[in-house]
Structure formats: structure tokens, C-alpha cells
Write a protein that holds these residues in place. Sequence first.
Motif, short mmCIF file in Angstrom:
data_model
loop_
_atom_site.label_atom_id
_atom_site.label_comp_id
_atom_site.label_asym_id
_atom_site.label_seq_id
_atom_site.Cartn_x
_atom_site.Cartn_y
_atom_site.Cartn_z
N PRO A 155 -4.10 9.67 -3.85
CA PRO A 155 -4.76 9.79 -2.56
C PRO A 155 -5.26 11.20 -2.34
O PRO A 155 -4.64 12.17 -2.77
CB PRO A 155 -3.66 9.45 -1.56
CG PRO A 155 -2.64 8.70 -2.33
CD PRO A 155 -2.71 9.24 -3.72
N ARG A 156 -6.39 11.29 -1.68
CA ARG A 156 -6.92 12.60 -1.32
C ARG A 156 -5.93 13.29 -0.39
O ARG A 156 -5.29 12.65 0.45
CB ARG A 156 -8.25 12.41 -0.58
CG ARG A 156 -8.93 13.67 -0.13
CD ARG A 156 -10.28 13.33 0.49
NE ARG A 156 -10.14 12.63 1.75
CZ ARG A 156 -10.17 13.24 2.94
NH1 ARG A 156 -10.32 14.54 3.01
NH2 ARG A 156 -10.06 12.55 4.05
N GLY B 232 1.77 1.85 5.90
CA GLY B 232 0.91 3.00 6.03
C GLY B 232 -0.49 2.64 6.47
O GLY B 232 -0.84 1.47 6.57
N LEU B 233 -1.25 3.69 6.74
CA LEU B 233 -2.63 3.49 7.13
C LEU B 233 -3.51 4.24 6.15
O LEU B 233 -3.35 5.44 5.96
CB LEU B 233 -2.85 3.99 8.56
CG LEU B 233 -4.12 3.52 9.24
CD1 LEU B 233 -3.91 3.44 10.75
CD2 LEU B 233 -5.30 4.39 8.94
N SER B 234 -4.40 3.53 5.50
CA SER B 234 -5.26 4.13 4.48
C SER B 234 -6.68 4.24 4.97
O SER B 234 -7.20 3.34 5.63
CB SER B 234 -5.28 3.27 3.21
OG SER B 234 -4.14 3.51 2.46
N ILE C 220 0.83 -1.19 0.00
CA ILE C 220 0.00 0.00 0.00
C ILE C 220 0.87 1.25 0.00
O ILE C 220 0.39 2.34 0.11
CB ILE C 220 -0.93 -0.03 1.22
CG1 ILE C 220 -2.20 0.74 0.91
CG2 ILE C 220 -0.26 0.52 2.46
CD1 ILE C 220 -3.28 0.46 1.89
N SER D 9 -7.27 7.93 1.29
CA SER D 9 -6.31 8.81 1.92
C SER D 9 -5.24 7.93 2.52
O SER D 9 -5.54 6.90 3.11
CB SER D 9 -6.97 9.63 3.02
OG SER D 9 -8.12 10.26 2.51
N LEU D 10 -4.03 8.34 2.38
CA LEU D 10 -2.93 7.49 2.84
C LEU D 10 -2.04 8.27 3.79
O LEU D 10 -1.56 9.35 3.45
CB LEU D 10 -2.11 7.01 1.64
CG LEU D 10 -0.84 6.23 1.95
CD1 LEU D 10 -1.17 4.91 2.60
CD2 LEU D 10 -0.04 6.01 0.68
N ALA D 11 -1.87 7.74 4.98
CA ALA D 11 -0.90 8.30 5.90
C ALA D 11 0.28 7.35 5.93
O ALA D 11 0.22 6.29 6.54
CB ALA D 11 -1.51 8.45 7.29
N ALA D 12 1.31 7.70 5.19
CA ALA D 12 2.47 6.81 5.12
C ALA D 12 3.21 6.83 6.44
O ALA D 12 3.27 7.84 7.12
CB ALA D 12 3.39 7.25 3.99
N GLY D 13 3.77 5.71 6.78
CA GLY D 13 4.53 5.64 8.01
C GLY D 13 4.82 4.20 8.33
O GLY D 13 4.12 3.30 7.88
N ARG E 152 -1.42 8.93 11.40
CA ARG E 152 -0.04 8.51 11.65
C ARG E 152 0.14 8.04 13.09
O ARG E 152 0.88 7.11 13.37
CB ARG E 152 0.93 9.66 11.36
CG ARG E 152 1.50 9.63 9.97
CD ARG E 152 2.51 10.74 9.79
NE ARG E 152 3.72 10.54 10.55
CZ ARG E 152 4.81 9.94 10.08
NH1 ARG E 152 4.83 9.48 8.85
NH2 ARG E 152 5.89 9.80 10.83
N LEU F 178 -4.12 13.74 9.09
CA LEU F 178 -2.82 13.10 8.86
C LEU F 178 -2.15 12.74 10.19
O LEU F 178 -1.64 11.63 10.37
CB LEU F 178 -1.93 14.03 8.04
CG LEU F 178 -0.53 13.51 7.73
CD1 LEU F 178 -0.59 12.27 6.86
CD2 LEU F 178 0.31 14.58 7.04
N LEU G 156 -4.80 14.91 2.68
CA LEU G 156 -5.33 14.91 4.03
C LEU G 156 -5.15 16.27 4.68
O LEU G 156 -4.15 16.94 4.44
CB LEU G 156 -4.61 13.86 4.88
CG LEU G 156 -4.91 12.41 4.59
CD1 LEU G 156 -3.88 11.51 5.23
CD2 LEU G 156 -6.29 12.05 5.11
N PRO H 64 5.82 12.84 6.11
CA PRO H 64 5.45 13.11 4.72
C PRO H 64 4.06 13.72 4.64
O PRO H 64 3.12 13.23 5.27
CB PRO H 64 5.46 11.71 4.08
CG PRO H 64 6.30 10.87 4.98
CD PRO H 64 6.13 11.43 6.36
N GLN I 213 -0.96 4.60 13.15
CA GLN I 213 -0.06 3.70 12.44
C GLN I 213 1.23 3.44 13.22
O GLN I 213 1.70 2.32 13.31
CB GLN I 213 0.29 4.28 11.06
CG GLN I 213 1.44 3.61 10.34
CD GLN I 213 1.12 2.21 9.87
OE1 GLN I 213 0.02 1.74 10.06
NE2 GLN I 213 2.08 1.53 9.29
#
Lengths: 207, 299
Positions: free
Chosen positions: A158-159, B85-87, A136, B96-100, A170, A166, A161, B219, A173
Motif C-alpha cells: 500500500p502507498r 479497513g478502508l482502502s 483486505i 492505500s489502506l487505513a487499517a482499523g 480511519r 490516514l 498515507l 497503525p 472506518q
Amino acid sequence: MSEDIREQLSAFMDGELGREERAFLMRRLDHDATMRGTWSRYHLIRDVLGQRGGSRPLDLSAGVMAAIEQDALATPLRREPAWRPWAGFAVAASVALLALTVLTPRIDAPLPAGAETVAVRAAPGVDVPRPIVPAIGAGGAGVQPVSAERSVTLSADPRVLRADELMLLRHGQLAQPGWIVGGDEHVYGWQAPQAEPAAQTTAYPPR
Amino acid sequence: MSGLRLLLAWLVLWPAAASAVEWKQWAARMDAAQRSLNYDATVLIDAGGDPELIELSQRIGPSGPEQQAIALNGSPRRWVRTASGLSLLAPDGQRSLAAGVASEVGLDTGRVAEAYAAQLEGRDRIAGREAVRLSLLPRFADRYALRLWLDLATGLPLRSERIAADGQVLERRLITRLSVHGFAGGRPAAAGDAAAARAWPGITLPAGFRVVDADLAVPGLAEGRQWILSDGVVWVSIYRLPVAAGDDGGAAWRRGALAHEVLQLGGHRFHVYGDAPPATLTQLVEATAAIEPATLPAH
């Protein structure tokens, strides 16, 4: 089950029934599986929701039961005609034929701009759970539900954020999962309170 | 005579020592289940307001546990969490993607014991499964207690409650249906005390807290930096943004046990998220704000 019986169950839980009524209700519980189910649900609801300080206990079961009963009244049982199973088969066959001849895209046809299609994966083996998504990360193709493997079309990019979204995502995550049910995913159950959505973003439907 | 004293001391201390070993074993089982168990569950989340119901699935992929959550009430939403990441996925296909990268620090029961008194409280039954109750009572007033019901068969938490000092349950999570698909070969976690072993000179944090990660780039958040702190049970994210860059991080709020605080110190604005009382979050920000990134040890 009648409304009276449900009220009696509720009163029984609250210790408000007389001796005779209590004995009668317990005898009914012995022989009525439906009533035992309702009794269990009342306890579960009270246990889960009713003990939170300052909150109003929610009687979800009454609403659900009422909806079921209303639905049952609205759709009386009818004798099914003998041709009915064959008609269903014919409709299904027509839809399948239509899908094969009209809706199947050409393999060499380019994807429409701004969209990417997640490939349909083979159904997992009965005892072999599969990962939810292969990747992903950068340009990741998205995901498919575990319970219903199907094709999903996602936006190409991706939209964007908002900063608050965000940061919360995070946090979900990066923070270590562990000490609560479902991992440390506070973001799973809700969306953060937010002000007016920024102009460049698309807000989700109001809850 | 000294032998008799020794025997008496052993008889007095042995049950406590045995209990400590036992809760640590259960905590380790829980950690293993969350890293390597494939399961599907329906989870009820009660954090004040309307209860949320989600369908949660965990599968162990090549890079560790992957989770998918589908909201069964409220607005239709779906989340997917993987190692990268968390989508957040909306029904219209928007994502929406929060990469990490998820923290790979393993469970450190020694660190937990510094800040919490842990005890097993007998058996119970959740979602038709036998469960063991584990309570973590904070040794300090600046954080919440946690009660857990762990599945006897797998160690997976079936129910959890965050409890304030006045006894109020702030957040309750309960699995109402669980299908277990067996353990997979999850990647072993890094040593639990790896983060704790780092030296962070000049920082005075609330007792039991450690800096897990420092000065991470974010990011999508220009000039934003993230810090992660934990006492083994509570996890806190601190974001530092330059004031001049503008800020749409929103105002402070609290829902259930999770709080968001906003502070402005020096030339920065800080946003902090965590399962601790707001005052504790503020204290953590003030402690870390004093750190100059240039002085941080490499890791």
C-alpha cells in the motif's frame, strides 16, 4: 426539443409565463414525454442544488442536452452495409483467439515482482449478491468492482498515507455508519484539502 | 374524579408516547437496513463546492457490511470499506489502506433522544420510492440538525440533510437510483448502550456525548492515539500526536458538515474530525485532553 421550449419551461418554473403561454405549455406537457422528462429533471436539479444558501444553481440539463444534440449532428445516420454484422463477429473472434493464444499467462509462471493479481471471480448468481472482497486486512489482495467482475492488478505494498489522509480514512472506518445516506463515509465523496504532497508519496491526478 | 384526570392525561400524553415509539422503530429499521441490506445506489453528495456523484454498493459479507464507492466525477477514485479497513484505490493500481476495525456499537435511540428531539414528518417520494421523513432537532445549540428520508420498504436512508442553527443546509445526500437485492443475515450489533455504560470519571463532555473508544493505537501513525466520541448522531475522532514527532496532519478546514480542527495542548497536538460545529470539536478535545490514559477503565 428547441431552446425556446426549454426557456419556456424554465420561465414556467419561475412563474414568469403569461396565462396563454402557460396553458399552451401545459397542453404540450400532456402530450410530450420528452418534455415531461425535462420538466422533472429541472425540478430535481432545482430541489437538490438550487436551494443551498449562497450557492449558484447549476443548470446541468442544458449542457447535457446541448452535448447530446451536438453529438447527434456530428454523426448523421447512415445505412448500415449488409456485411457489417459479420465483420463485427470476425473481429470479436480474432480478438478472442489472440487472447487465448498470446495473452494467457502460463499457470506456473511466477508473478512479476512488486505486483499481485486478484483472481477473477465467477460471476455472481442473478439473485445472490456476493461480498465485495473476501479480505483486505494484512496483505489483503484488494477488491473487485461489484458491477463488473474483472481482474485487477494492484501495487504490492500500500502507498504510504500522509497523516491527514490516514486520520480521515480511519475516521470514516471507525465512526459508526448510520445517520446519513451511504453510511458515515465522509471520505467517499472527496479528498481532504491538502498542502503540497510529501516527497515519498504519489499524488492523485488533480481534480 | 381522579379517573377522569387520568383519562385526560392519557389522552394528552398518548400521541407523544406513540410518536416516540414510532420514530424509534423507524430508527431501528434504518440501523437494520444499514447492517444487513444488499443494495446498489447512485448517490449525489452536495456539501458545498462541486456536487459529487458516487456509485455505492453494499454487500453483507461474513464479517458484516462491505461497501464499495466509485467516484463518477472528479478524479477517478474507488474506496472499499470492510470490517478490517478502508482502502483507497487509484486507477493506476495504487492502493492505500487505513487499517482499523469498524465500531460495532449498535444504535442507541435512548442516547439519541437525550440530545435530539425526534419527530416523523409524514411521507415523501425519493428516487421513485415512498419515504418517511424523520427529523432530529438538537436540544443544544452546539450541534447540527439532521433530516432523513427513510425508504418505506426497507428503512434505508434515501436522503439526508445536515442543517445548521441558522437553517442553512450544510450537506445534502440523495440517492437518485436504488436497486435492492434483499436482506442478508447481518451480525447483530453489540448492545447500543454498552459504551455509554462505561464509567469515565472526571470528564465533562457536552450534553449527550459519550466516549465510545479511548486511547486506540493507530497503525501507521507513530505514537498516535485515537479517541472516538459520539452523541448517537455525531461521531467524532480525536487524534493525539506528540508535538516532537512532527506533524503533517494539515491545517483546520470545514467542508459541508464535516470539520477538522487542530489544537496544541501541553506536549501534544490534537487533530479532531466530526460532523459538529468547530467550537464543539474544540470543546471535546479540551475535555478529553485532561484524561490520563493510565486512569482509563479496561474494556
